[in-house]
Scaffold this active site. Structure first.
Site, PDB file in Angstrom:
ATOM      1  N   ASP A  31       4.800  -4.778  74.808  1.00 13.10           N
ATOM      2  CA  ASP A  31       3.821  -4.051  75.618  1.00 13.10           C
ATOM      3  C   ASP A  31       4.167  -4.274  77.102  1.00 13.10           C
ATOM      4  O   ASP A  31       4.175  -5.422  77.569  1.00 13.10           O
ATOM      5  CB  ASP A  31       2.420  -4.598  75.292  1.00 13.10           C
ATOM      6  N   GLU A  83      21.752 -23.997  91.253  1.00 18.35           N
ATOM      7  CA  GLU A  83      21.892 -24.437  89.862  1.00 18.35           C
ATOM      8  C   GLU A  83      22.802 -23.456  89.124  1.00 18.35           C
ATOM      9  O   GLU A  83      22.776 -23.363  87.906  1.00 18.35           O
ATOM     10  CB  GLU A  83      20.535 -24.569  89.189  1.00 18.35           C
ATOM     11  N   CYS A 115      15.554 -25.698  90.501  1.00 13.03           N
ATOM     12  CA  CYS A 115      15.090 -24.896  91.648  1.00 13.03           C
ATOM     13  C   CYS A 115      14.742 -25.761  92.863  1.00 13.03           C
ATOM     14  O   CYS A 115      14.476 -25.233  93.943  1.00 13.03           O
ATOM     15  CB  CYS A 115      13.898 -24.037  91.245  1.00 13.03           C
ATOM     16  N   THR A 158      11.913 -12.636  83.403  1.00 11.85           N
ATOM     17  CA  THR A 158      11.769 -13.406  84.659  1.00 11.85           C
ATOM     18  C   THR A 158      13.117 -13.605  85.343  1.00 11.85           C
ATOM     19  O   THR A 158      13.227 -14.399  86.275  1.00 11.85           O
ATOM     20  CB  THR A 158      11.103 -14.783  84.415  1.00 11.85           C
ATOM     21  N   SER A 208       7.235 -25.989  80.695  1.00 11.57           N
ATOM     22  CA  SER A 208       7.634 -25.932  82.110  1.00 11.57           C
ATOM     23  C   SER A 208       6.443 -25.554  82.998  1.00 11.57           C
ATOM     24  O   SER A 208       6.332 -26.030  84.125  1.00 11.57           O
ATOM     25  CB  SER A 208       8.815 -24.976  82.322  1.00 11.57           C
ATOM     26  N   HIS A 240       6.944 -22.169  94.753  1.00 10.03           N
ATOM     27  CA  HIS A 240       8.136 -21.762  94.011  1.00 10.03           C
ATOM     28  C   HIS A 240       7.664 -20.685  93.026  1.00 10.03           C
ATOM     29  O   HIS A 240       6.637 -20.859  92.360  1.00 10.03           O
ATOM     30  CB  HIS A 240       8.724 -22.970  93.266  1.00 10.03           C
ATOM     31  N   LYS A 249      -1.110 -19.081  89.118  1.00  8.79           N
ATOM     32  CA  LYS A 249      -1.597 -20.260  88.384  1.00  8.79           C
ATOM     33  C   LYS A 249      -1.617 -21.479  89.321  1.00  8.79           C
ATOM     34  O   LYS A 249      -2.531 -22.295  89.275  1.00  8.79           O
ATOM     35  CB  LYS A 249      -0.692 -20.569  87.186  1.00  8.79           C
ATOM     36  N   ASN A 291      13.243 -14.002  89.631  1.00  2.00           N
ATOM     37  CA  ASN A 291      13.445 -15.404  90.002  1.00  2.00           C
ATOM     38  C   ASN A 291      14.786 -15.576  90.723  1.00  2.00           C
ATOM     39  O   ASN A 291      15.813 -15.100  90.240  1.00  2.00           O
ATOM     40  CB  ASN A 291      13.425 -16.275  88.734  1.00  2.00           C
ATOM     41  N   SER A 324      12.784 -27.801  87.713  1.00  2.00           N
ATOM     42  CA  SER A 324      12.624 -28.329  86.353  1.00  2.00           C
ATOM     43  C   SER A 324      13.505 -29.553  86.166  1.00  2.00           C
ATOM     44  O   SER A 324      14.506 -29.732  86.853  1.00  2.00           O
ATOM     45  CB  SER A 324      13.008 -27.253  85.337  1.00  2.00           C
TER      46      SER A 324
END
Ligand code: COA
Length: 428
Positions: A31, A83, A115, A158, A208, A240, A249, A291, A324
């Site tokens: 979706d 990275e 990151c 992402t 994560s 970030h 969030k 990202n 991470s």
């Protein structure tokens, strides 16, 4: 001359091609609302084989040098936060140093912690500049990455790519970090990793998110305690941004911490209005690019400065950097007072306006071609080499176990059918 150190210049590179997340969702049988509203994205940048972590870094840095009229002989430190390392021994910084033609009296190396690698580079460059008695010497910090996950995996929507170049020195007209004690955080976790034999990352996605939020809470509380700053002191809160909803969030977490410490009389305005005011303006670019790993936080800074222009001059920002694995930091800083110092030089709007949409089969082809570029000889990937916005160098492929880079004009010539090897340059 000012005595503090900070950012004197800032420029970005964004790949030319993008894929609409709507298109990806349709191809994946998902979706579209999940990608658009659940993750908050709209488009993702898709690099061509010519756009590797090296060529994007060189491009961002070359634009910085040109746009801000930087004297190359003054650059005596190059740190690349990444990275997307291309070699277990030779750093991307060495390639960048060579292709920019910088002085041999220069130190060059990479910093890696997912990151967070870009912030590690920035911190080292600031400490170096502070300790350096030569006020004319500058450090070049570059964040460059390709975020690539397996097709059909939860991380695929992402993805993204890009590079951000920053010049650090004693005339920080663009941005200075506040001089408070550092609020850092390290905890070994297996939330995201990329084994050296893989081109795409592996991730325990939901873990994560939890790790990111725990690190955010810890570093934010420490920063407030050590700085004495309060919510109202931050005009903008930058994060970030692995995907835009993650910044939302993060914002909700900080809002919750703040609200829990306030009496009803001092309650904050509603969450949505605070988010729209303090964070959303810096997220527009992420919904377009996806990202960019190490560059993500600094893409927010660049985007805020470029789009806000004189309206953001002099404002204080709170910034959260997360890598991470994991390492994180909360810090704050102030945008310079005079927008004329960066106006028209950062390059985000221009890069976005020059982009072209690709369809899903082309996206699949570019992924495949990027894999071929890492195994095949330069001639094998010639047909994809001229379709990008690079102006300085392009990645051609591998020959004799060495990465081969060359001028963009040569790549275009090869593409037009003249498949010769003679003028390609391999720097070992
Ligand atoms: N319409 C609208 N929203 C939808 C939806 C639909 N049809 N279907 C799902 N969603 C929402 C979910 O409710 C969820 O939102 P929430 O987090 O606010 O609850 C969001 O979309 C994602 O759905 P979810 O089922 O959690 O997705 P996923 O399991 O496929 O994975 C990630 C999401 C972020 C874990 C995954 O993209 C990933 O691994 N990303 C890479 C790692 C990363 O970026 N980590 C961040 C910290 S560095």
């Amino acid at each position: 001359m000012k005595s503090s150190v900070g950012l004197e210049a800032l420029s970005v590179y964004v790949p030319r091609h993008f894929l609409e997340l709507k298109t990806l969702a349709q191809a994946n049988g998902v979706d579209p609302a999940k990608y658009l509203f659940g993750l908050g994205g709209r488009r993702i940048a898709i690099p061509t084989p010519a756009e590797d972590a090296v060529s994007m870094a060189v491009e961002a840095a070359a634009r910085l040098i040109e746009n801000y009229d930087v004297q190359k002989s003054n650059i005596s430190l190059v740190i690349v936060g990444t990275e997307s390392g291309v070699d277990a021994a030779k750093p991307i910084a060495a390639y960048v140093h060579g292709h920019l033609g910088l002085s041999n009296h220069c130190r060059a190396f990479d910093t890696t912690h997912a990151c967070y690698g870009g912030t590690a580079a920035l911190r080292m460059a600031l400490a170096w500049a502070t300790a350096n008695p030569r006020l004319d010497q500058k450090a070049l910090v570059i964040c460059t990455d390709i975020a690539r996950y397996d097709m059909l995996s939860p991380g695929e929507p992402t993805q993204g790519a890009g590079a951000v170049a920053m010049l650090i020195g004693h005339e920080p007209e663009l941005f200075t970090l506040d001089p408070y004690p550092e609020s850092v955080y390290t905890r070994e976790v297996m939330d995201f990793w990329r084994p050296q034999y893989r081109q795409s990352a592996l991730v325990h996605g939901h873990l994560s998110i939890d790790c990111y939020l725990s690190a955010l809470e810890s570093t934010y509380r420490a920063h407030l305690a050590q700085s004495g700053l309060r919510w109202e002191d931050f005009d903008y809160l930058l994060f970030h941004v692995p995907f835009p909803k993650m910044a939302y969030k993060g914002f909700c977490k900080l809002y919750e911490i703040e609200q829990s410490q306030r009496s009803p009389a001092r309650a904050l305005p509603p969450l949505e209005s605070e988010f729209q005011k303090r964070t959303q303006p810096a997220l527009v670019v992420h919904a377009e690019v996806g990202n960019s790993y190490t560059g993500s936080l600094y893409l927010s800074l660049a985007s805020l400065m470029e789009s806000g222009d004189s309206d953001v001059a002099g404002l204080r920002l709170g910034l959260f950097s997360y890598g991470s694995g994991s390492c994180a930091e909360y810090f704050s800083g102030q945008i310079g007072a005079d927008a004329a110092a960066w106006r028209g030089k950062i390059g985000i709007s221009r890069a976005l306006s020059e982009r072209v949409e690709i369809d899903h089969p082309t996206y699949r082809d570019l992924r495949r071609a990027s894999e071929v570029a890492l195994r095949g000889a330069p001639e094998d990937v010639a047909e994809h080499r001229s379709t990008h916005n690079l102006k300085h160098i392009a990645f051609y492929g591998i020959r004799d176990d060495q990465r081969v880079y060359g001028p963009v004009s040569e790549a275009a010539r090869l593409t037009s059918g003249e498949r010769t090897n003679e003028k390609t340059s391999g720097r070992a």
